[in-house]
Every structure is written in C-alpha cells, then in structure tokens.
Design an enzyme around this catalytic site. Structure first.
Site, PDB file in Angstrom:
ATOM      1  N   GLN A  55      44.019  35.523  29.181  1.00 44.97           N
ATOM      2  CA  GLN A  55      44.309  35.926  28.261  1.00 44.97           C
ATOM      3  C   GLN A  55      44.084  35.311  26.575  1.00 44.97           C
ATOM      4  O   GLN A  55      44.338  34.533  26.589  1.00 44.97           O
ATOM      5  CB  GLN A  55      46.024  37.010  28.399  1.00 44.97           C
ATOM      6  CG  GLN A  55      45.766  37.939  27.454  1.00 44.97           C
ATOM      7  CD  GLN A  55      45.357  39.302  27.408  1.00 44.97           C
ATOM      8  OE1 GLN A  55      45.228  39.637  28.644  1.00 44.97           O
ATOM      9  NE2 GLN A  55      44.254  39.915  26.368  1.00 44.97           N
ATOM     10  N   ASP A  66      36.824  38.678  34.773  1.00 47.42           N
ATOM     11  CA  ASP A  66      37.125  39.351  33.369  1.00 47.42           C
ATOM     12  C   ASP A  66      35.215  39.071  33.075  1.00 47.42           C
ATOM     13  O   ASP A  66      34.693  39.542  31.517  1.00 47.42           O
ATOM     14  CB  ASP A  66      37.556  37.826  31.735  1.00 47.42           C
ATOM     15  CG  ASP A  66      38.881  39.342  31.322  1.00 47.42           C
ATOM     16  OD1 ASP A  66      38.195  40.242  31.216  1.00 47.42           O
ATOM     17  OD2 ASP A  66      38.571  38.318  30.260  1.00 47.42           O
ATOM     18  N   LYS A 123      48.502  44.514  33.598  1.00 50.89           N
ATOM     19  CA  LYS A 123      47.292  44.258  34.393  1.00 50.89           C
ATOM     20  C   LYS A 123      47.767  43.872  35.513  1.00 50.89           C
ATOM     21  O   LYS A 123      47.428  43.720  36.702  1.00 50.89           O
ATOM     22  CB  LYS A 123      46.601  42.682  33.756  1.00 50.89           C
ATOM     23  CG  LYS A 123      45.435  43.682  32.225  1.00 50.89           C
ATOM     24  CD  LYS A 123      44.712  42.342  32.025  1.00 50.89           C
ATOM     25  CE  LYS A 123      44.106  42.399  30.720  1.00 50.89           C
ATOM     26  NZ  LYS A 123      43.815  41.785  30.201  1.00 50.89           N
TER      27      LYS A 123
END
Ligand code: NAP
Length: 295
Positions: free
Chosen positions: A105, A128, A61
């Site tokens: 994460q 996200d 990422k």
C-alpha cells in the site's frame, strides 16, 4: 451506445456503476475458483504505518479477496519500520510459493523509498502493475499485470457499451499510476482509440476535451470538468478524488455534466470500486501465471 442493463442519470446518461461491476467481477471470480476445485489463490497485502485512508483501502481489498474465494495474507509494520525491514517483508513474500499477488500500500511513510521495495516484487506477483518491469511489459505489449485503476476504467467502458475503436479520447493527468497507463490502454490494438494526454501545461483543456468522445479525468481538482468540456454523448470517467468539507468529490462536476454525457461514472461508486475489482482480477491471473490453477 448499445442499450444495456444499466441505470440512467436524471438527464439520461448511462450510469457506469462501479460498485455493481466490481460485485459482478468478484462473483465471477468466486465461481471460476469454485469451478476449478477451490485452489489456493493468495493475495498478500503490506501496510506500513498508520495512515487512516490506507488502512481503509487495505481492509476493503482484503474483504473483497475473501469474497472472491481467495486467501488474504496481511503483513503490517509500524510507522517506525526501517527500509531494510520493509524490504525483508516484501522479499519473504516474493519468495513464498504460497503467495501469488503482492500489494504494497502506497504511499509509504516519510523517509522510506518505495522504488527499491517495489523492485523486489516479481512481475508475476505484481498485481498492482506499478513496477518498472510491469510497466515495460505494458509498453511492449507482453503478458503482465496492468495497473488496477486504468484497467478498471477500461472494464467500465466495456461493460457499459462505450465504443473505443476510432474514437478520440482525452486523459487528463499524466501520472505513472493512472494517466500514462490509461493512454497506453486506450491506444493499444484491440481498443484502438486515439488518445491525447493532457496535463497542467496543456492550455485550453475545455477546448481539447470538447473534441473528445471519451474523457478520463485523473487530476485531483474537484469539479474541474464542467459542462463546457463535454461533447454531447461523450463518455466521462472520473478518477480524481478530492476530500473536501462537503465530502469526497471527483474531478467532474457530475450534476452539470450528466445531462450532456452519454455515459458517466458516479463519484464515489465509479472508478474506485473498480480499482479493487481489477486487483482481484489481477490476483487470479497471477495464480494462473504462476501455475497455481489446475488445467
Ligand atoms: P498525480 O500524480 O498528482 O497527478 C495528477 C496529474 O494531474 C498530473 O499529471 C498533473 O499535471 C495534472 N494536473 C494537476 N492540476 C491540473 C490542472 N489544473 N489541469 C490539468 N491537469 C492538472 O495524481 P494521480 O496519482 O495520478 O491521481 C490523480 C487523482 O486520482 C487523485 O485525485 C487521486 O486521489 C485519484 N486516484 C483515484 C483512484 C481511484 O481508484 N479512483 C486511484 C488512484 C488515484 P502535471 O504532470 O503537469 O503536474
């Protein structure tokens, strides 16, 4: 299905190449940022603990953010970090005007509760798309960030000419991460498919799927979707990831299905890279929402 600049499988299906589309998306964002005079666009990633797959996801990422012309900020905490320490790190990023997107994460190490951590991320920075408020915005049709994996599935269908309006879709899997937002995206105005949400209690999955023009499999059972699930010409998108002795396998038995499907994603190289591509798209949009882009 429209004729496209696309590879085909040996059996003739359009190969929905996620690596290629992610690269196109990253290059396009890089150009857009350059055209705007290279404003500061920052994605902050938070990693807690030493889970190996999480470390790899985060590394990818960050690399793609830099390729897109963004700044990547990274906060790493040890597996022994307390709930308060994780929350403090995210609170700092939430309040920092130089940070536009925040990605925590998941999963967090055992003993830590992700919900109060995610609750600290303002909807504009929630790239996200997983927080309550982002999900609420998706349901209400308001401007906000959409979870990256189901958004990546939509982008693959757009890019590879899969028609959705008036089409029947079956999504297998009902998680808030993938299946549930996928159904909302397929069914919302503008996309206009008619989605069915299938899960472990749905009964005869093959019969349900055989009726569908679009199948999205987000389960985590290797090879679940076999030839008898697929109507000739259907689009089949594989989200599931199973780590087996033979390597990474998807929910779709690719070799059996590719000669029946009209379009299909490879695994790996399909929906996974697009999850990262859409994270970059969301981060760019976050900077726009926060007024960080000129014009
Ligand atoms: P999850 O929360 O475990 O959900 C799995 C879903 O599959 C559940 O709704 C479950 O039904 C359903 N299911 C399980 N066994 C089934 C069966 N035999 N028949 C029909 N449905 C069944 O998983 P998730 O977070 O949504 O992730 C799904 C898969 O996608 C995983 O393999 C994950 O690693 C992968 N993934 C990939 C990406 C990517 O970028 N490609 C991103 C995220 C996740 P119940 O609700 O009835 O239990």
């Amino acid at each position: 299905m429209a004729e496209l600049d696309a590879e085909r499988t040996p059996g003739g299906a359009v190969l929905m190449d996620g690596n290629r589309l992610r690269d196109e998306l990253v290059a396009e964002l890089r150009h857009r940022i350059a055209d705007l005079g290279n404003p500061h666009v920052c994605l902050a990633t938070v990693l807690v603990g030493d889970d190996k797959p999480s470390q790899i996801y985060i590394r990818n990422k960050r690399k793609k953010a830099e390729e897109a012309g963004m700044v990547s900020r990274h906060v790493e905490l040890g597996a022994e970090a307390s709930q308060a320490e994780v929350e403090e790190a995210v609170r700092d990023l939430a309040g920092d005007p130089d940070v536009h997107g925040i990605l925590v994460q998941l999963p967090l190490p055992d003993g830590l509760d992700a919900e109060p951590v995610l609750d600290l991320i303002p909807p504009e920075k929630d790239v996200d798309g997983l927080t309550e408020r982002s999900m609420g915005r998706l349901v209400r049709g308001r401007d906000g960030h959409v979870p990256c994996t189901p958004l990546g599935v939509m982008r693959l269908m757009e890019r590879y000419g899969v028609e959705t309006s008036g089409k029947k879709a079956v999504v297998i899997g009902r998680s808030t991460l993938v299946g549930l937002p996928q159904v909302l995206l397929l069914g919302r105005k503008g996309c206009d498919a008619t989605p069915v949400l299938a899960h472990s209690r749905s009964g005869d999955l093959a019969a349900l799927c055989r009726d569908a023009d679009i199948i999205v499999a987000a389960v985590g059972v290797a090879g679940l979707v076999t030839a008898d699930f697929v109507k000739p010409g259907a689009a089949v998108l594989d989200v599931g990831i199973s780590r087996t002795a033979d390597g990474i396998q998807g929910d779709v038995d690719f070799d059996a299905v590719e000669s029946i499907a009209g379009a299909i994603t490879p695994m790996p190289g399909g929906t996974g890279p697009m999850t990262i591509g859409c994270l970059m798209e969301n981060t760019f949009n976050a900077a726009r929402m926060l007024g960080a882009l000129p014009g």
